[in-house]
Design an enzyme around this catalytic site. Structure first.
Site, mmCIF file in Angstrom:
data_model
loop_
_atom_site.group_PDB
_atom_site.id
_atom_site.type_symbol
_atom_site.label_atom_id
_atom_site.label_comp_id
_atom_site.label_asym_id
_atom_site.label_seq_id
_atom_site.Cartn_x
_atom_site.Cartn_y
_atom_site.Cartn_z
ATOM 1 N N ASP A 49 0.835 -1.198 0.000
ATOM 2 C CA ASP A 49 0.000 0.000 0.000
ATOM 3 C C ASP A 49 0.873 1.252 0.000
ATOM 4 O O ASP A 49 0.592 2.235 -0.706
ATOM 5 C CB ASP A 49 -0.912 -0.026 1.225
ATOM 6 C CG ASP A 49 -1.763 1.221 1.342
ATOM 7 O OD1 ASP A 49 -2.578 1.458 0.436
ATOM 8 O OD2 ASP A 49 -1.616 1.959 2.337
ATOM 9 N N GLU A 121 -1.852 -5.309 -3.767
ATOM 10 C CA GLU A 121 -0.900 -4.555 -2.962
ATOM 11 C C GLU A 121 0.224 -5.459 -2.464
ATOM 12 O O GLU A 121 1.395 -5.041 -2.425
ATOM 13 C CB GLU A 121 -1.616 -3.888 -1.784
ATOM 14 C CG GLU A 121 -2.552 -2.769 -2.210
ATOM 15 C CD GLU A 121 -3.348 -2.191 -1.054
ATOM 16 O OE1 GLU A 121 -3.900 -1.090 -1.220
ATOM 17 O OE2 GLU A 121 -3.440 -2.839 0.010
#
Length: 228
Positions: A49, A121
């Site tokens: 992320d 991610e």
């Protein structure tokens, strides 16, 4: 570590061949399939992320040197949100190589938006761990290239725009009503109706309430702006 032919094909779609395939294996391992000797991808998701965020912030900063922070922020949010990550995951068929527990598989886990976004991610973090930030950034910019080009349109939040339209005419904020929910539990379809105080309404459906609300707001805005 030798990987399956399915993961080798995924490497080709991803655009990165792993020196240490353990990172990739961990990135595609959901918590429902994990064990004490088989860690899941949650820690990689946390890292990915941040790698995605820095990659996008840098790309947007360099792409438009005159844009103010107020212009860059909604573009950034549109590019890193979970829905976009899930779309990218679908583009490269990430769902096909996910390692899921039986119950998650039976409930349609390979198609779940949140699960796909988290795994995307994690894969970004796996590239970062395997080859460094520049390699991860290069893959991100390649996979997100078309969305970066069209981000101005994507970052215009229809719900916010419709609320501003209503406020400018001294109306109450738009109301969103769930009209129907259909489909199986693992793949629901929501029908949402947006209602204005002045009487205009519009319906839209999507696989998440948020997307259905956005779609309904956009459709109503388009109608209002066209004068119909």
């Amino acid at each position: 570590m030798k990987i399956s032919t399915e993961l080798q094909a995924f490497e080709a779609r991803l655009g990165h061949k792993f020196e240490n395939a353990e990172y990739l294996t961990r990135a595609v391992t959901h918590s429902s399939f994990s064990s004490t000797t088989r860690p899941d991808n949650q820690r990689l998701e946390f890292l990915g992320d941040r790698v995605l965020g820095l990659s996008m912030a840098g790309a947007l900063f360099e792409a438009d040197t005159k844009a103010a922070e107020g212009q860059l922020a909604p573009r950034f949010n549109a590019l890193v949100r979970k829905e976009t990550c899930a779309e990218i995951a679908r583009d490269i068929d990430l769902g096909a190589v996910l390692k899921l527990g039986r119950s998650e598989m039976l409930s349609g886990g390979r198609r779940k938006e949140a699960l796909l976004a988290d795994a995307m991610e994690a894969v970004i973090a796996a590239i970062y761990k395997d080859a460094g930030f520049e390699a991860a950034q290069a893959v991100v910019l390649k996979l997100w290239a078309n969305r970066i080009k069209t981000v101005d349109a994507d970052s215009r939040d229809p719900k916010t725009s419709l609320q501003e339209w209503a406020q400018a005419r001294k109306q109450l904020p738009p109301k969103y009503v769930e009209v129907e929910r259909s489909g199986p539990d693992h793949a629901p379809v929501f029908t949402i109706e947006v209602q204005l105080q002045s009487g205009q309404t519009m319906r839209a459906e999507a696989t998440s309430k948020r997307n259905a609300e956005q779609a309904a707001a956009k459709a109503l805005l388009d109608q209002l702006e066209s004068g119909q």
